[in-house]
Design an enzyme around this catalytic site. Structure first.
Site, mmCIF file in Angstrom:
data_model
loop_
_atom_site.group_PDB
_atom_site.id
_atom_site.type_symbol
_atom_site.label_atom_id
_atom_site.label_comp_id
_atom_site.label_asym_id
_atom_site.label_seq_id
_atom_site.Cartn_x
_atom_site.Cartn_y
_atom_site.Cartn_z
ATOM 1 N N CYS A 2 0.866 -0.962 0.021
ATOM 2 C CA CYS A 2 -0.166 -0.180 0.018
ATOM 3 C C CYS A 2 0.736 1.345 -0.021
ATOM 4 O O CYS A 2 2.091 1.119 0.980
ATOM 5 C CB CYS A 2 -0.461 0.074 1.041
ATOM 6 S SG CYS A 2 -1.587 -1.305 1.338
ATOM 7 N N ARG A 27 4.129 0.726 -5.920
ATOM 8 C CA ARG A 27 4.943 -0.514 -4.348
ATOM 9 C C ARG A 27 3.804 -1.703 -4.968
ATOM 10 O O ARG A 27 3.382 -2.650 -4.233
ATOM 11 C CB ARG A 27 4.006 0.049 -3.816
ATOM 12 C CG ARG A 27 5.190 1.741 -3.828
ATOM 13 C CD ARG A 27 4.643 2.395 -2.615
ATOM 14 N NE ARG A 27 4.336 1.212 -0.607
ATOM 15 C CZ ARG A 27 5.518 1.153 0.113
ATOM 16 N NH1 ARG A 27 6.945 1.751 -0.075
ATOM 17 N NH2 ARG A 27 5.250 0.443 1.225
ATOM 18 N N TRP A 74 -3.048 -2.754 -1.466
ATOM 19 C CA TRP A 74 -2.216 -4.280 -2.111
ATOM 20 C C TRP A 74 -3.443 -5.237 -0.521
ATOM 21 O O TRP A 74 -2.759 -4.868 0.527
ATOM 22 C CB TRP A 74 -0.860 -3.756 -1.736
ATOM 23 C CG TRP A 74 -0.469 -5.350 -2.291
ATOM 24 C CD1 TRP A 74 -0.548 -6.133 -3.881
ATOM 25 C CD2 TRP A 74 -0.688 -6.252 -1.587
ATOM 26 N NE1 TRP A 74 -0.199 -6.656 -3.187
ATOM 27 C CE2 TRP A 74 0.431 -7.542 -2.718
ATOM 28 C CE3 TRP A 74 -0.517 -7.156 -0.617
ATOM 29 C CZ2 TRP A 74 0.209 -8.752 -2.100
ATOM 30 C CZ3 TRP A 74 -0.222 -8.444 -0.252
ATOM 31 C CH2 TRP A 74 0.240 -9.023 -1.041
ATOM 32 N N ASN A 98 -1.524 1.622 5.710
ATOM 33 C CA ASN A 98 -0.247 -0.062 5.497
ATOM 34 C C ASN A 98 -0.139 -0.718 5.953
ATOM 35 O O ASN A 98 0.604 -0.187 6.927
ATOM 36 C CB ASN A 98 1.064 1.210 4.460
ATOM 37 C CG ASN A 98 2.094 0.278 4.209
ATOM 38 O OD1 ASN A 98 1.960 -1.125 3.537
ATOM 39 N ND2 ASN A 98 3.267 0.603 4.228
ATOM 40 N N GLY A 99 -0.493 -1.688 6.004
ATOM 41 C CA GLY A 99 0.630 -2.696 7.493
ATOM 42 C C GLY A 99 -0.961 -3.679 7.671
ATOM 43 O O GLY A 99 -1.723 -4.063 6.767
ATOM 44 N N GLU A 479 17.042 -17.357 -11.049
ATOM 45 C CA GLU A 479 16.390 -15.461 -11.070
ATOM 46 C C GLU A 479 16.351 -15.315 -12.520
ATOM 47 O O GLU A 479 14.996 -14.419 -11.917
ATOM 48 C CB GLU A 479 18.138 -15.036 -10.472
ATOM 49 C CG GLU A 479 17.712 -13.091 -11.323
ATOM 50 C CD GLU A 479 17.492 -12.484 -10.512
ATOM 51 O OE1 GLU A 479 16.360 -12.483 -9.293
ATOM 52 O OE2 GLU A 479 17.340 -11.310 -10.892
ATOM 53 N N LYS A 483 12.032 -14.338 -12.626
ATOM 54 C CA LYS A 483 12.166 -13.198 -13.143
ATOM 55 C C LYS A 483 11.045 -13.293 -14.297
ATOM 56 O O LYS A 483 10.249 -12.457 -14.773
ATOM 57 C CB LYS A 483 13.616 -12.595 -14.168
ATOM 58 C CG LYS A 483 14.050 -11.050 -12.965
ATOM 59 C CD LYS A 483 13.510 -10.013 -13.207
ATOM 60 C CE LYS A 483 14.133 -9.575 -11.920
ATOM 61 N NZ LYS A 483 14.012 -10.399 -10.864
ATOM 62 N N GLU A 486 7.299 -14.043 -12.847
ATOM 63 C CA GLU A 486 7.187 -12.818 -12.480
ATOM 64 C C GLU A 486 6.232 -12.090 -13.699
ATOM 65 O O GLU A 486 5.383 -11.376 -13.080
ATOM 66 C CB GLU A 486 7.277 -11.740 -10.863
ATOM 67 C CG GLU A 486 8.874 -11.638 -11.471
ATOM 68 C CD GLU A 486 10.064 -10.686 -10.281
ATOM 69 O OE1 GLU A 486 9.376 -9.806 -9.444
ATOM 70 O OE2 GLU A 486 10.706 -10.770 -9.987
ATOM 71 N N HIS A 502 18.153 -35.759 -11.173
ATOM 72 C CA HIS A 502 17.428 -36.429 -10.141
ATOM 73 C C HIS A 502 16.179 -35.636 -10.489
ATOM 74 O O HIS A 502 14.961 -36.950 -9.371
ATOM 75 C CB HIS A 502 17.827 -35.878 -9.020
ATOM 76 C CG HIS A 502 19.490 -36.061 -8.750
ATOM 77 N ND1 HIS A 502 19.990 -37.497 -8.748
ATOM 78 C CD2 HIS A 502 21.235 -35.482 -8.727
ATOM 79 C CE1 HIS A 502 21.032 -37.750 -8.839
ATOM 80 N NE2 HIS A 502 21.621 -36.433 -9.170
ATOM 81 N N LYS A 602 6.131 -4.068 -4.643
ATOM 82 C CA LYS A 602 7.758 -3.711 -4.414
ATOM 83 C C LYS A 602 7.942 -4.019 -3.466
ATOM 84 O O LYS A 602 9.320 -4.494 -2.903
ATOM 85 C CB LYS A 602 7.558 -2.174 -5.121
ATOM 86 C CG LYS A 602 8.550 -1.587 -5.588
ATOM 87 C CD LYS A 602 9.811 -2.839 -6.697
ATOM 88 C CE LYS A 602 11.142 -1.600 -6.370
ATOM 89 N NZ LYS A 602 11.746 -3.024 -7.307
HETATM 90 C C1 F6R Z 1 12.149 -10.193 -7.578
HETATM 91 C C2 F6R Z 1 12.002 -9.113 -6.588
HETATM 92 C C3 F6R Z 1 11.164 -9.331 -5.397
HETATM 93 C C4 F6R Z 1 12.350 -8.598 -4.488
HETATM 94 C C5 F6R Z 1 11.369 -9.298 -2.600
HETATM 95 C C6 F6R Z 1 13.041 -8.381 -1.793
HETATM 96 O O1 F6R Z 1 11.622 -9.336 -8.853
HETATM 97 O O2 F6R Z 1 11.782 -8.074 -6.967
HETATM 98 O O3 F6R Z 1 11.657 -11.091 -5.281
HETATM 99 O O4 F6R Z 1 13.501 -9.228 -4.515
HETATM 100 O O5 F6R Z 1 11.159 -8.956 -2.340
HETATM 101 O O6 F6R Z 1 12.787 -7.120 -1.979
HETATM 102 P P1 F6R Z 1 13.967 -6.548 -1.213
HETATM 103 O O7 F6R Z 1 14.846 -6.006 -1.932
HETATM 104 O O8 F6R Z 1 13.420 -5.229 -1.094
HETATM 105 O O9 F6R Z 1 14.093 -6.504 0.392
#
Ligand code: F6R
Length: 607
Positions: A2, A27, A74, A98-99, A479, A483, A486, A502, A602
């Site tokens: 949020c 976010r 959110w 937020n929270g 990674e 990517k 997501e 395996h 985010k």
């Molecule tokens: C993937 C991504 C998430 C963040 C994760 C941690 O592209 O962005 O997996 O890496 O939510 O977020 P931070 O780095 O802000 O702790």
């Protein structure tokens, strides 16, 4: 998650509130809303879905007023809908939050018993109803807020508007971040300096348990029953830094910023003249460190996994890496004299924060690598090594990751030097590889048409994609898969190449693309065998390697991407770039919402 904005001003605030909400879109959110005071009464407009829906509501039903609050939600409690969108209001107050209010059931029980009626499924409504109940008991807004702070449990940031009070707006924080902005005859409260950037760069950050009363000409911050002072600083973020430039998406812009931000980060941690790393004085002695525990979430966790190879290989240090959500509840024994390294772009990820609190309580020295220096994780660490990535807006982390890796490699080199496991010559060789890295990343970026072609012709049509890598390329395979998942919503798995036989080898047939991350390094031959095993099962192999690797395996791949030849130690940083761009162009080909993928946020401020 949020986003919050509140403005007490001179001019109509609704356009400014919506403008700030646009800067908070990054976010992640699923509904939005604004509330202002119109002739002393609270009036709101809310809408499910994207901000354009709210803008359409405002176009048909404009909202005047010079004081107001806004929110991108959110969903946590109650599905995304107009009814559950914030601001949540009674006839006396409107609240954005937020929270999570952890004791909302208990409070709701008490408030319902008082005869109060709830209109939403949110936990936030208990805040609005609780303050209203206090106001109805003849408390002043300040008394009601102070009392509410005593009752609320959980992690939250709040902004609150009071009916009949054009002269005050309130904010509060416990856990989730909240910044106060100082303007000229206008005051602001917002989730972060980004939200406030075009309004003002004079900001202060509330601390846990602070609450603030804003007036048009200033503010008073309270903690418990006492007035406290919070330093007002000049934020480094300007409005110009948060545009897309000429790029179609923030993600693409941020991918392209990597040569520059890796260079900026290196300027802080490396001396090109002496070809050695230059770190601040550390609050521990590398020769006495009993163990390193690294913790993070998502992409930042994969950066930690790469760093484990570096700390072990260059400094012969024993490293445990664990996702923060597991570490915090597993409660492992942590030997005295240990160092806990937390890695986070936002510095607000609630699991990572909880993990460092656990480590701190167990006498670990906390070192954090964060991109937001005023964040909670940074504030609670013994030492912060900032990444100089600048604001990262796209939900998918890109430039934050490569700068995290850059800082972690400098740290591992410093550890190796201090422990006598890395010779000055080896340090100079690695320093040179790092100095040359921005140019190599630039070369990798110049292959954009090739990534686009692979994305369009091989990946976008797939139902499943496998990513393989060995050694420090294994986390890059993870990674790459993350990517792709997501932002393109294609199912993808990252696997250690040697582990493929395996189990996951059973998935491979002519419909499954297999992306192999294979710089020529000491274990290239082993990766080559796994490559051939996948080929023998008919997999569509996409090879990411350098000229030597492509020369060796290229004829067996459906497509090979030839990256610059680099020292294998820095290869994971370079190879992060092609996996980002493969995911990006696949998402573009599929037409998904690249910068704000569905269901994602985010800054993950809830468990
Ligand atoms: C993937 C991504 C998430 C963040 C994760 C941690 O592209 O962005 O997996 O890496 O939510 O977020 P931070 O780095 O802000 O702790």
């Amino acid at each position: 998650m949020c986003g919050i904005i509140g403005i007490i001003g001179k001019a109509p605030v609704t356009p400014l509130l919506v403008d700030a909400l646009k800067r908070l879109e990054y976010r992640g959110y699923d509904s939005s809303g604004v509330a202002t005071l119109v002739n002393g009464h609270i009036d709101r407009r809310r809408a499910e879905g994207k901000l354009v829906n709210l803008e359409a509501r405002l176009a048909s039903e404009p909202l005047p007023g010079t004081i107001g609050i806004g929110h991108t939600r959110w969903a946590t409690h109650g599905k995304p809908s107009e009814r559950n969108a914030h601001p949540i209001a009674t006839d006396r107050v409107a609240v954005v939050h937020n929270g999570i209010i952890e004791n909302f059931q208990e409070l709701k029980g008490e408030l319902v018993a008082e005869g109060r009626h709830f209109d939403s499924d949110t936990d936030t409504e208990v805040v609005a109803q609780l303050i209203t109940s206090y106001l109805e008991k003849q408390m002043s807004p300040e008394q009601a807020m102070g009392k509410a702070m005593e009752r609320l449990r959980g992690a939250f940031a709040l902004a609150i508007l009071f009916s009949g009070r054009h002269d005050i707006l309130m904010g509060a924080r416990r856990g989730s971040s909240l910044a106060v902005g100082y303007g000229d005859g206008e005051m602001y409260v917002g989730t972060d300096a980004l939200a406030l950037a075009p309004f003002t760069r004079q900001v202060s950050y509330l601390e846990d348990d602070d609450w603030v009363v804003l007036r048009a000409d200033g503010c008073t911050v309270y903690q418990g029953g006492f007035e406290v002072k919070r330093e007002v600083r000049q934020s480094g973020i300007s409005g110009a830094m948060i545009g897309k430039g000429n790029h179609r998406h923030f993600m693409l812009k941020e991918i392209h910023e990597q040569p520059a931000v890796i260079g900026d980060t290196l300027q802080t941690y490396l001396d090109p003249a002496t070809r050695s790393v230059t770190l601040p004085v550390l609050p521990f002695d590398w020769n006495k460190v009993s163990r390193i525990t690294m913790t993070a979430c998502g992409t930042a966790y994969y950066a930690c996994m790469v760093a484990k190879y570096w700390f072990e290989g260059l400094a012969r240090l024993s490293v445990e890496v664990e996702v923060a959500s597991e570490l915090r509840y597993r409660e492992p024994p942590l030997p005295e004299g240990g160092v806990c390294i937390a890695v986070s772009q936002s510095g607000e990820t609630v699991d990572t924060l909880a993990a460092i609190r656990y480590a701190k309580a167990n006498k670990q020295t906390i070192l954090s690598v964060v991109n937001v220096p005023e964040s909670a994780i940074a504030r609670e660490s013994h030492l912060v090594l900032p990444t100089l990535a600048g604001p990262e807006i796209s939900v998918a982390s890109t430039k934050a990751t490569t700068t995290q890796l850059t800082v972690l490699l400098c740290l591992a080199i410093a550890a190796g030097r201090a422990r006598g496991t890395l010779s000055p010559e080896a340090e100079a060789r690695l320093a040179l590889a790092l100095i040359e890295l921005p140019a190599h990343v630039n070369q990798a970026l110049n292959m954009e048409e090739e990534y686009r072609r692979v994305a369009e012709t091989v990946l976008a049509e797939a139902r499943d994609v496998l990513y393989l890598g060995r050694g420090s390329s294994f986390p890059i395979a993870l990674e790459g898969a993350l990517k792709l998942k997501e932002i393109s919503y294609i199912h993808a798995e990252g696997y250690a190449a040697g582990e493929m036989k395996h189990g996951p080898i059973a998935l491979i047939d002519e419909t499954v693309p297999v992306v192999v991350v294979a710089p020529t390094d000491a274990i290239f031959d082993k990766t080559a065998s796994n490559f051939e095993q996948a080929k023998a099962r008919g997999g569509k192999l996409v090879l990411l390697s350098d000229a030597a690797g492509v020369g060796r395996l290229g004829n067996q791949a459906v497509v090979s991407l030839t990256l610059p030849t680099v020292d294998p130690v820095v290869a994971p940083i370079l190879y992060t770039v092609p996996v980002q761009l493969l995911a990006y162009y696949t998402a573009v080909a599929k037409g998904t919402d690249v910068d704000q993928p569905r269901n994602l946020a985010k800054s993950v401020t809830v468990e």
